[in-house]
Scaffold this motif. Structure first.
Motif, mmCIF file in Angstrom:
data_model
loop_
_atom_site.group_PDB
_atom_site.id
_atom_site.type_symbol
_atom_site.label_atom_id
_atom_site.label_comp_id
_atom_site.label_asym_id
_atom_site.label_seq_id
_atom_site.Cartn_x
_atom_site.Cartn_y
_atom_site.Cartn_z
ATOM 1 N N MET A 1 0.839 -1.202 0.000
ATOM 2 C CA MET A 1 0.000 0.000 0.000
ATOM 3 C C MET A 1 0.881 1.262 0.000
ATOM 4 S SD MET A 1 -3.036 1.001 2.641
ATOM 5 C CE MET A 1 -4.063 2.431 2.328
ATOM 6 N N ALA A 2 1.976 1.231 0.789
ATOM 7 C CA ALA A 2 2.888 2.375 0.786
ATOM 8 C C ALA A 2 3.470 2.565 -0.606
ATOM 9 C CB ALA A 2 4.013 2.158 1.786
ATOM 10 N N GLU A 3 3.619 1.469 -1.309
ATOM 11 C CA GLU A 3 4.250 1.484 -2.622
ATOM 12 C C GLU A 3 3.273 1.982 -3.692
ATOM 13 O OE1 GLU A 3 7.793 1.104 -3.904
ATOM 14 O OE2 GLU A 3 7.624 -0.404 -2.342
ATOM 15 N N CYS A 4 2.085 1.442 -3.705
ATOM 16 C CA CYS A 4 1.164 1.689 -4.823
ATOM 17 C C CYS A 4 0.031 2.667 -4.503
ATOM 18 C CB CYS A 4 0.569 0.374 -5.296
ATOM 19 S SG CYS A 4 1.833 -0.789 -5.774
ATOM 20 N N HIS A 5 -0.216 2.918 -3.241
ATOM 21 C CA HIS A 5 -1.267 3.871 -2.860
ATOM 22 C C HIS A 5 -0.707 4.776 -1.761
ATOM 23 C CE1 HIS A 5 -3.261 0.365 -4.598
ATOM 24 N NE2 HIS A 5 -4.089 1.237 -5.102
ATOM 25 N N PRO A 6 0.406 5.438 -2.074
ATOM 26 C CA PRO A 6 1.202 6.088 -1.023
ATOM 27 C C PRO A 6 0.435 7.110 -0.187
ATOM 28 C CG PRO A 6 2.285 6.244 -3.174
ATOM 29 C CD PRO A 6 0.946 5.659 -3.417
ATOM 30 N N VAL A 7 -0.344 7.941 -0.847
ATOM 31 C CA VAL A 7 -0.989 8.997 -0.072
ATOM 32 C C VAL A 7 -2.154 8.426 0.755
ATOM 33 C CG1 VAL A 7 -2.089 11.260 -0.181
ATOM 34 C CG2 VAL A 7 -0.200 10.737 -1.713
ATOM 35 N N GLY A 8 -2.750 7.352 0.287
ATOM 36 C CA GLY A 8 -3.743 6.665 1.104
ATOM 37 C C GLY A 8 -3.100 6.048 2.344
ATOM 38 N N TYR A 9 -1.857 5.653 2.175
ATOM 39 C CA TYR A 9 -1.145 4.964 3.264
ATOM 40 C C TYR A 9 -0.877 5.880 4.443
ATOM 41 C CZ TYR A 9 2.171 1.610 5.291
ATOM 42 O OH TYR A 9 2.809 0.724 6.114
ATOM 43 N N GLN A 10 -0.962 7.210 4.227
ATOM 44 C CA GLN A 10 -0.743 8.110 5.365
ATOM 45 C C GLN A 10 -1.739 7.811 6.488
ATOM 46 O OE1 GLN A 10 -1.936 12.291 4.899
ATOM 47 N NE2 GLN A 10 -2.936 11.746 2.993
ATOM 48 N N TRP A 11 -2.918 7.332 6.133
ATOM 49 C CA TRP A 11 -3.939 7.079 7.161
ATOM 50 C C TRP A 11 -3.596 5.835 7.965
ATOM 51 C CZ3 TRP A 11 -6.484 11.283 7.890
ATOM 52 C CH2 TRP A 11 -6.670 12.171 6.816
ATOM 53 N N VAL A 12 -2.953 4.877 7.319
ATOM 54 C CA VAL A 12 -2.503 3.691 8.045
ATOM 55 C C VAL A 12 -1.420 4.104 9.048
ATOM 56 C CG1 VAL A 12 -1.439 1.415 7.812
ATOM 57 C CG2 VAL A 12 -3.040 2.232 6.067
ATOM 58 N N MET A 13 -0.542 4.979 8.590
ATOM 59 C CA MET A 13 0.526 5.445 9.482
ATOM 60 C C MET A 13 -0.046 6.245 10.659
ATOM 61 S SD MET A 13 3.523 4.367 8.445
ATOM 62 C CE MET A 13 2.534 2.892 8.616
ATOM 63 N N GLU A 14 -1.055 7.031 10.383
ATOM 64 C CA GLU A 14 -1.696 7.784 11.469
ATOM 65 C C GLU A 14 -2.329 6.834 12.464
ATOM 66 O OE1 GLU A 14 -3.897 11.167 11.327
ATOM 67 O OE2 GLU A 14 -2.233 12.227 10.383
ATOM 68 N N ALA A 20 -2.757 1.478 16.501
ATOM 69 C CA ALA A 20 -3.179 0.332 15.698
ATOM 70 C C ALA A 20 -1.967 -0.554 15.398
ATOM 71 C CB ALA A 20 -3.807 0.811 14.397
ATOM 72 N N LYS A 21 -2.189 -1.855 15.393
ATOM 73 C CA LYS A 21 -1.119 -2.778 15.040
ATOM 74 C C LYS A 21 -1.296 -3.148 13.568
ATOM 75 C CE LYS A 21 1.257 -6.751 16.896
ATOM 76 N NZ LYS A 21 1.461 -7.596 18.056
ATOM 77 N N VAL A 22 -0.229 -3.059 12.809
ATOM 78 C CA VAL A 22 -0.332 -3.273 11.366
ATOM 79 C C VAL A 22 0.525 -4.467 10.946
ATOM 80 C CG1 VAL A 22 -0.133 -2.207 9.093
ATOM 81 C CG2 VAL A 22 -0.637 -0.774 11.091
ATOM 82 N N PHE A 23 -0.107 -5.392 10.252
ATOM 83 C CA PHE A 23 0.603 -6.545 9.684
ATOM 84 C C PHE A 23 0.681 -6.385 8.177
ATOM 85 C CE2 PHE A 23 -0.899 -8.122 13.684
ATOM 86 C CZ PHE A 23 0.004 -9.098 14.080
ATOM 87 N N HIS A 24 1.771 -6.812 7.604
ATOM 88 C CA HIS A 24 1.871 -6.808 6.149
ATOM 89 C C HIS A 24 2.214 -8.219 5.689
ATOM 90 C CE1 HIS A 24 4.000 -5.611 2.207
ATOM 91 N NE2 HIS A 24 2.707 -5.573 2.031
ATOM 92 N N ILE A 25 1.350 -8.769 4.838
ATOM 93 C CA ILE A 25 1.527 -10.144 4.362
ATOM 94 C C ILE A 25 1.737 -10.062 2.859
ATOM 95 C CG2 ILE A 25 0.453 -12.423 4.207
ATOM 96 C CD1 ILE A 25 -1.462 -11.282 6.521
ATOM 97 N N ASP A 26 2.901 -10.438 2.397
ATOM 98 C CA ASP A 26 3.221 -10.214 0.983
ATOM 99 C C ASP A 26 4.435 -11.065 0.624
ATOM 100 O OD1 ASP A 26 3.977 -8.918 -1.551
ATOM 101 O OD2 ASP A 26 2.730 -7.245 -0.893
ATOM 102 N N ARG A 31 8.052 -0.973 0.650
ATOM 103 C CA ARG A 31 8.051 0.164 1.578
ATOM 104 C C ARG A 31 6.978 -0.015 2.651
ATOM 105 N NH1 ARG A 31 9.288 2.933 -3.851
ATOM 106 N NH2 ARG A 31 10.934 4.443 -3.420
ATOM 107 N N THR A 32 5.957 -0.802 2.346
ATOM 108 C CA THR A 32 4.958 -1.090 3.382
ATOM 109 C C THR A 32 5.587 -1.928 4.487
ATOM 110 O OG1 THR A 32 3.327 -1.193 1.606
ATOM 111 C CG2 THR A 32 2.619 -1.962 3.762
ATOM 112 N N SER A 33 6.265 -2.995 4.079
ATOM 113 C CA SER A 33 6.850 -3.915 5.062
ATOM 114 C C SER A 33 7.772 -3.174 6.026
ATOM 115 C CB SER A 33 7.650 -5.007 4.354
ATOM 116 O OG SER A 33 7.100 -5.313 3.104
ATOM 117 N N ALA A 34 8.426 -2.142 5.498
ATOM 118 C CA ALA A 34 9.415 -1.417 6.299
ATOM 119 C C ALA A 34 8.774 -0.555 7.375
ATOM 120 C CB ALA A 34 10.271 -0.546 5.380
ATOM 121 N N THR A 35 7.476 -0.343 7.299
ATOM 122 C CA THR A 35 6.851 0.624 8.203
ATOM 123 C C THR A 35 5.722 0.025 9.039
ATOM 124 O OG1 THR A 35 5.495 1.267 6.321
ATOM 125 C CG2 THR A 35 7.375 2.674 6.805
ATOM 126 N N VAL A 36 5.688 -1.313 9.169
ATOM 127 C CA VAL A 36 4.593 -1.937 9.919
ATOM 128 C C VAL A 36 5.131 -2.616 11.179
ATOM 129 C CG1 VAL A 36 3.180 -2.304 7.872
ATOM 130 C CG2 VAL A 36 4.782 -4.082 8.598
#
Ligand code: SF4
Lengths: 838, 192
Positions: A1-14, A20-26, A31-36
């Motif tokens: 999501m950080a990679e392909c929908h970057p500006v949407g991802y700001q809400w996940v970071m917020e 919130a606990k964030v898991f990334h399965i891929d 860049r998503t994996s690096a920030t979860v």
């Protein structure tokens, strides 16, 4: 999501900052994996084992949100005694026909539900042969309104018990063995999502084409739906399943589809063998209960929008003007038709199939066999220039002088050179104002189709009108023209889409649509987008001046509702499940539903409402049933009709996989669609010649097939070369060097890419085997005005399709990898032949 | 932001940013300024008009402000009012001015005749007429009134594939026209 929908991802970071606990399965570390909080690397094509095990974890520990599950899902519903599960038939559901590779879905029905069992019904063969399941973009398949239920959930044939048995084999051990995710990692994920669901909390799932581009893709999403329904996470704030869509208006392109099997608003195109006339069509297209019971109003309003005064009750509102399907007329079938010479003319509009579709070579062979081709784009993309620069010229499979295709390149207007709406990933329509006129010959697609239509009508209307031309001559095609280029008014088109009454006044909402021809509406789910004669999609009340739901920014379908099924955010009595998760709820004093969003429910229907005997449409939906587009008002854990490959998700390996399916005696999805032709050879499953798994991906700096990004200096500089990312183990095994070249081989072709060796891609240990995965972004091509060029990654992918929606499996295939650059010319063909012949 | 007036006493040499930075002032702050940079004005200030737009790349739908001067796009920035993007754009959205204005963009009709080896120029009106002629002809030649004994009223001779950056209004006219033509092989990136 950080990679392909970057500006949407700001809400996940917020959200993460707020706890919130964030898991990334891929399969790939991005860049998503690096920030979860946790990254779980998974083998491409094994996701259903993981989601199935999560479902099993919820069921076997009874962690489901029982009050929600009982009231809002079909958990208690009893299924026909003819149904047999994959547990009984070793990986098949009942009704499978090995000759055709298709299911007869009759035995999957609810008990006593015989209305859906004939050969013409939803989910059955003819339906499946025309991607019928696609029509569930805005509603569920038909079923009875009040099937038998066991609220104790103990009946052996109730959905809840079927689910328990079906998912029992999905264990953490299987996850370790097939996905490569360790039991401790699985436990952490399972505990987190269950602890974070219930009255006080909700969990959201987010997916993208990493879940859809599989031969079992629809069932991946279904598994998330089951999980979210069991945990009570649908229709509530912070819950849901978010499909992140990749293009500015890809949601809009499905809502108002340029898709073979759909009319606007997910209304099915009529099928020659399933439907005779309007009444028969409406009878076979879904249930009479739930909102979809109003479908006559939606269909008739569409026909009125298209054929105006010519469409009357006496002539079935010109239903017979709609051409009929007889099977698969989808993208890949069309390409095969081009190769076979049945398809003569082709319009390609803002799309680059020579680079972006699976098996690029088949695409280009198709283009080379057309009479004429019209390409509309900003750049001379590979699809337009294939006769000059296709890789097949170099291998001798094509030659410019022998390609008879006449090509028109028509330059397009950019997004700032026309006005109109995009529908974003959250179903939100946003109107764009035109900033400037397009330069030179550039024109919008709206201009092109409008003026093409006018020219065609002039030609056909010159003398006596042939009966076959009447649909064209009687078509409503008179939009106001604006400016020097005589652009048709996009606002007038949107107004037609939004619907008007008999006096031509815009409609306020889809509740006003009538089945008698007194309203017209180009897309029923968009009805109301021009309410009060105001372009609602152009609303721009700043975020600081409204609450977080921001209902006055743009307009969301349907009826500007921002969270679908939001009646489920309240308990059966209409009270918020908790103060913390308060959203839409019943205000008993005012006698209406209220909250920060538009209720996705009849505003004044009390929770106590119970449908009278024989009620139809919304009247058949109880005050406690949030899933108003379903015939029974329930969220479907089990799908009794409508799907082509089973009422429940089951893990099958990708069509091309190096791993044996140890879950069942069936290797791959028994109902998957293959294209068995010489242009589309497959790598055999479990073949030692193709030992590695590949998956395709995107990077932030580029966009899909690249025409809008590799042509721009800024972006080309940021990501200058096509590359494959591999683990140090694989690099060592094959002899690849970081920064050097690799040749990736499948049965279709071989391509060369720069090598990126990183620890981010791990080789996965599955039991006693090791699986190496290769990740390849697919943005590059050999031409297209690209400032940076590269081989076409999609040339590697096979055409094998999900049986419900005909999407190709490009996210999990097999390949071989060789060090160095690929052979050129005839030597390339020789290499592929060697691989094919073993 | 600190004041706009020069902060270092002395002649032009001592105000030269290079000297100031060598003397240890922070090159990312005041010491980056010169008389020339002080005279620079943002392009957006001079715009004749600003259009409210939406980024054409992914489906997040970030708001954009498109600044226009003398009929040309001079800048595209994120729209701070948007509840979706709050003024932000990613690398693609930020590069979209280049998408609109870059010199590699093809702005003329091109034509390749059958078996031809080069592109030729064609004027727009002629091209539109030629395309209309081909649609009419191919449709006639491939018309299928019935199929396996059923009325189908269609042509399998004409197909279409659209991208997902098309506007809703465009998709709508496409589907409407194709359906009236009897062309059913109408597809979109949304399948892919
Ligand atoms: S700016 Fe980036 S994140 Fe926003 S819509 Fe454009 S591509 Fe998507």
């Amino acid at each position: 999501m950080a990679e392909c929908h970057p500006v949407g991802y700001q809400w996940v970071m917020e959200a993460r900052q707020r706890g919130a606990k964030v898991f990334h399965i891929d399969p790939r570390f991005s860049r998503t994996s690096a920030t979860v909080d946790r990254y779980l690397q998974i083998r491409a094509g094994s996701d259903l084992v993981l989601t199935g095990a999560l479902i099993n974890y919820v069921l076997s520990n009874e962690l489901d949100f029982r009050e929600y599950v009982l009231a809002y899902t079909n958990a208690a519903t009893i299924v026909s005694e003819d149904f047999r599960d994959t547990e009984d038939l070793d990986g098949l559901f009942s009704g499978y026909d090995p000759e055709t590779g298709r299911y007869d879905t009759a035995s999957w029905a609810y008990e006593g539900d015989t209305g859906q069992t004939d050969e013409m019904s939803e989910g059955d063969q003819r339906h499946a042969e025309a991607a019928g399941s696609d029509s569930y973009g805005a509603r569920g398949a038909g079923s009875t309104a009040t099937p038998p239920q066991d609220p104790t959930l103990s009946h052996p044939r109730c959905v809840y018990q079927i689910l328990r048995r079906h998912f029992a084999r999905y264990t953490p051990e299987r996850v370790a063995e097939l996905c490569g995710i360790a039991p401790e990692q699985f436990a952490e994920l399972a505990e987190a999502i269950t602890a974070n669901s219930g009255r006080e909390r909700t969990t959201a799932w987010v997916y993208s084409v990493g879940w859809t581009q599989h031969s079992v893709g629809v069932q991946y999403i279904r598994s998330a739906a089951i999980l979210q329904l069991l945990l009570g996470n649908m229709g509530r704030p912070g819950g849901g399943i978010m499909a992140l869509r990749g293009h500015a208006s890809i949601q809009g392109s499905t809502d108002i589809p340029t898709l073979f099997n759909l009319l606007p608003g997910y209304i099915s195109m009529p099928h020659a063998h399933r439907h005779d006339g309007l009444d028969d069509y409406l009878k076979r297209e879904g249930g009479d209960t739930g909102w979809w019971g109003n479908r006559r109003a939606y269909m008739v309003s569409l026909l009125k929008a298209w054929w105006g005064d010519s469409a009357t009750e006496d002539n079935d509102f010109r239903f017979d003007y709609l051409p009929r399907l007889t099977g698969d007329h989808g993208h890949y079938a069309t390409v095969m038709g081009q190769i076979d010479g049945t398809v003569k003319g082709y319009f390609v509009v803002g799309e680059n199939p020579a680079v972006g579709s699976a098996n690029g070579k088949a695409q280009r062979l198709g283009l080379a066999n057309l009479d004429w081709l019209v390409v509309r784009d900003l750049m001379v993309i590979e699809t337009a220039s294939f006769w000059k620069d296709a890789p097949e010229l170099e291998t001798g499979e094509l030659s410019t002088e022998e390609i008879g295709t006449e090509v028109f390149f028509m330059p397009a207007a950019s997004h700032v050179e026309k006005d109109g709406t995009f529908t974003n990933t959250q179903r939100l329509l946003q109107w764009r104002e035109k900033a400037v006129d397009p330069p030179d010959d550039c024109r919008s697609d709206l201009w092109f189709y409008y003026h093409l239509g006018k020219r065609i009508r002039q030609r056909l209307g010159a003398g006596q009108v042939d009966p076959t031309d009447r649909p064209l001559m009687e078509l409503t095609w008179d939009y106001p023209e604006e400016g020097e280029h005589r652009d048709p008014s996009a606002a007038a088109v949107l107004r037609e889409i939004g619907g008007v009454d008999a006096e031509g006044r815009p409609l306020g909402s889809l509740r006003e649509l009538k089945p008698d021809g007194s309203t017209s509406c180009g897309c029923w789910i968009y009805c109301g987008v021009y309410a009060d004669d105001v372009n609602q999609a152009a609303r721009r009340k700043p975020r600081g001046e409204q609450g977080p739901v921001a209902p006055e920014w743009g307009w969301a379908w349907p009826a500007n509702r921002r969270i679908l099924y939001n009646r489920a955010s309240a308990d059966p009595e209409g009270r918020p499940w908790s103060e913390r998760k308060k959203y839409v709820y019943w205000d008993a004093e005012a006698g209406r539903w209220t909250g920060p969003d538009v209720p996705d429910f009849e505003e004044d229907k009390p929770p106590s409402y119970r449908p009278p005997e024989g009620a139809k449409a919304q009247d058949a939906i109880a005050g406690t049933d949030p899933f108003i587009m379903q015939s029974d008002g329930k969220g479907w854990l089990y799908v009794p009709s409508g799907l082509a490959d089973g009422p429940l998700p089951a893990h099958y390996e990708p069509h091309e996989s190096p791993i044996r399916n140890t879950m069942y005696g069936r290797q791959s999805n028994p109902a998957r669609r293959t294209v068995d032709r010489p242009e589309n050879p497959y790598n055999p499953a479990l073949s030692p010649r193709f030992p590695y798994v590949f998956t395709t991906s995107r990077v932030t700096e580029h966009h899909t097939a690249g025409a809008m990004s590799r042509t721009l200096p800024y972006l080309a500089e940021l990501q200058p070369a096509a590359f494959c990312e591999v683990s140090p183990e694989l690099a060592e095994q094959v002899g690849l060097e970081n920064g050097g070249w690799a040749t990736v081989v499948t049965s279709r072709t071989a391509i060369e890419l720069r090598v990126l060796v990183t620890n981010r891609v791990r080789s996965l240990r599955l039991g006693d085997t090791t699986v190496h995965q290769i990740v390849m972004p697919y943005h590059w091509g050999y031409g297209g005005g690209g400032l940076v060029t590269g081989d076409v990654v999609n040339d590697l992918s096979p055409v094998v399709l999900d049986p419900n929606v005909y999407i190709q499996e490009s996210k999990a295939g097999t390949c071989d990898v060789l060090p160095g650059r690929r052979p050129r010319g005839a030597a390339l063909r020789a290499l592929i032949e060697r691989y094919r012949d073993g | 932001m600190r004041g706009r007036k020069g902060t270092v006493a002395g002649g032009w040499l001592s105000r030269w940013p290079v000297i100031r930075q060598l003397q240890g002032e922070d090159g990312r702050r005041e010491a980056a300024r010169s008389a020339r940079t002080d005279a620079l004005r943002p392009r957006v200030e001079e715009a004749d008009s600003v259009a409210r737009s939406v980024c054409p790349y992914c489906a997040v739908g970030c708001g954009q402000l498109v600044y226009v001067k003398d009929g040309k796009v001079t800048q595209i920035e994120g729209d701070p009012d948007s509840p979706i993007s709050r003024g932000r754009l990613c690398p693609k959205g930020s590069a979209s001015k280049q998408l609109v204005t870059h010199t590699g963009r093809q702005t003329h009709v091109l034509y390749r005749r059958p078996y031809g080896t080069e592109w030729e120029r064609l004027d727009l009106e002629t091209a539109m007429d030629m395309i209309a002629d081909r649609v009419v002809r191919t449709r006639r030649e491939t018309w299928e009134q019935t199929h396996e004994g059923k009325e189908v009223r269609r042509t399998l001779g004409i197909a279409s594939l659209g991208g997902a950056t098309l506007d809703n209004e465009e998709n709508y006219l496409m589907k409407k026209l194709y359906t009236a033509l009897g062309a059913i092989q109408v597809e979109n990136q949304a399948r892919i």
